[in-house]
Design a protein around this motif. Structure first.
Motif, short mmCIF file in Angstrom:
data_model
loop_
_atom_site.label_atom_id
_atom_site.label_comp_id
_atom_site.label_asym_id
_atom_site.label_seq_id
_atom_site.Cartn_x
_atom_site.Cartn_y
_atom_site.Cartn_z
N VAL A 190 0.10 -0.58 12.43
CA VAL A 190 -1.32 -0.82 12.73
C VAL A 190 -2.11 0.29 12.07
O VAL A 190 -1.79 1.47 12.21
N ALA A 191 -3.15 -0.09 11.34
CA ALA A 191 -3.95 0.88 10.59
C ALA A 191 -4.66 1.86 11.52
O ALA A 191 -5.26 1.47 12.51
N LYS A 192 -4.57 3.13 11.16
CA LYS A 192 -5.19 4.21 11.94
C LYS A 192 -6.64 4.40 11.52
O LYS A 192 -7.13 3.80 10.57
N GLN A 193 -7.31 5.28 12.24
CA GLN A 193 -8.66 5.69 11.86
C GLN A 193 -8.61 6.20 10.43
O GLN A 193 -7.66 6.89 10.05
N GLY A 194 -9.58 5.87 9.61
CA GLY A 194 -9.58 6.28 8.21
C GLY A 194 -9.21 5.14 7.27
O GLY A 194 -9.48 5.22 6.08
N TYR A 195 -8.58 4.09 7.81
CA TYR A 195 -8.32 2.90 7.00
C TYR A 195 -9.59 2.05 6.93
O TYR A 195 -10.51 2.24 7.72
N SER B 34 0.84 -1.20 0.00
CA SER B 34 0.00 0.00 0.00
C SER B 34 0.88 1.24 0.00
O SER B 34 0.38 2.36 0.09
N ASN B 35 2.20 1.04 -0.09
CA ASN B 35 3.14 2.15 -0.10
C ASN B 35 4.07 2.00 -1.30
O ASN B 35 5.14 1.40 -1.19
N PRO B 36 3.69 2.54 -2.44
CA PRO B 36 4.50 2.37 -3.65
C PRO B 36 5.86 3.06 -3.60
O PRO B 36 6.71 2.79 -4.43
N ASN B 37 6.09 3.92 -2.60
CA ASN B 37 7.36 4.62 -2.48
C ASN B 37 8.39 3.85 -1.65
O ASN B 37 9.50 4.31 -1.48
N ASN B 38 8.00 2.70 -1.11
CA ASN B 38 8.89 1.92 -0.26
C ASN B 38 9.01 0.51 -0.82
O ASN B 38 8.14 -0.33 -0.63
N ALA B 39 10.11 0.23 -1.50
CA ALA B 39 10.31 -1.07 -2.16
C ALA B 39 10.38 -2.22 -1.16
O ALA B 39 10.21 -3.37 -1.53
N ASP B 40 10.62 -1.95 0.11
CA ASP B 40 10.72 -3.00 1.13
C ASP B 40 9.38 -3.33 1.78
O ASP B 40 9.34 -4.12 2.71
N SER B 41 8.32 -2.72 1.33
CA SER B 41 7.05 -2.88 2.04
C SER B 41 6.10 -3.89 1.40
O SER B 41 4.92 -3.90 1.68
N SER C 240 -9.45 6.91 1.57
CA SER C 240 -9.70 8.32 1.22
C SER C 240 -8.43 9.13 1.01
O SER C 240 -8.48 10.34 0.91
N ASP C 241 -7.27 8.46 1.03
CA ASP C 241 -5.97 9.12 0.87
C ASP C 241 -5.70 10.19 1.93
O ASP C 241 -5.00 11.16 1.68
N ILE C 242 -6.22 9.98 3.12
CA ILE C 242 -5.97 10.91 4.24
C ILE C 242 -4.48 10.96 4.57
O ILE C 242 -3.92 12.00 4.86
N TYR C 243 -3.83 9.80 4.50
CA TYR C 243 -2.41 9.69 4.87
C TYR C 243 -1.50 9.65 3.65
O TYR C 243 -0.34 9.30 3.76
N GLY C 244 -2.02 9.94 2.48
CA GLY C 244 -1.23 9.95 1.27
C GLY C 244 -1.67 8.88 0.29
O GLY C 244 -2.37 7.95 0.64
N VAL C 245 -1.24 9.02 -0.92
CA VAL C 245 -1.59 8.07 -1.97
C VAL C 245 -0.89 6.75 -1.70
O VAL C 245 0.30 6.71 -1.38
N GLY C 246 -1.61 5.65 -1.85
CA GLY C 246 -1.04 4.34 -1.61
C GLY C 246 -1.61 3.31 -2.50
O GLY C 246 -2.39 3.53 -3.36
#
Length: 94
Positions: free
Chosen positions: A35-40, A17-24, A88-94
């Motif tokens: 752990v997913a926050k509110q909004g996930y 869910s994090n295209p900017n981190n190749a290790d994820s 909703s992309d509250i925490y950024g595009v993923g």
């Protein structure tokens, strides 16, 4: 149909869910570092965990590697799958 038992099992594959981190890249249990926050879709579960819901307005539930689901009266519609992400992309595009 009420009472129908459905077994869902992850067979293979990885995603992020994090295209900017190749290790994820993770599997169906998600990324235990976050752990997913509110909004996930399912806050409190791991980010990127494999989820399902029944019907467009159904509540998200965790699949992980395997789950068994018993169809209830109020469950109506198609079976949808997603990863646990910030829809909703509250925490950024993923």
């Amino acid at each position: 149909m009420k009472g129908t038992c459905v077994e869902i099992q992850h067979i293979s594959g990885a995603w992020t869910s994090n295209p900017n981190n190749a290790d994820s890249w993770v599997g169906p249990e998600g990324d235990a570092r976050y752990v997913a926050k509110q909004g996930y879709l399912l806050h409190g579960a791991y980010e990127s965990a494999l989820l399902f819901k029944v019907g467009e307005n159904g509540r998200p539930r965790k699949v992980g590697r395997h789950t068994t689901y018993v169809h209830a009266d109020n469950d109506d519609g198609n079976l949808y799958f997603s990863i646990n992400d910030d829809a909703s992309d509250i925490y950024g595009v993923g």
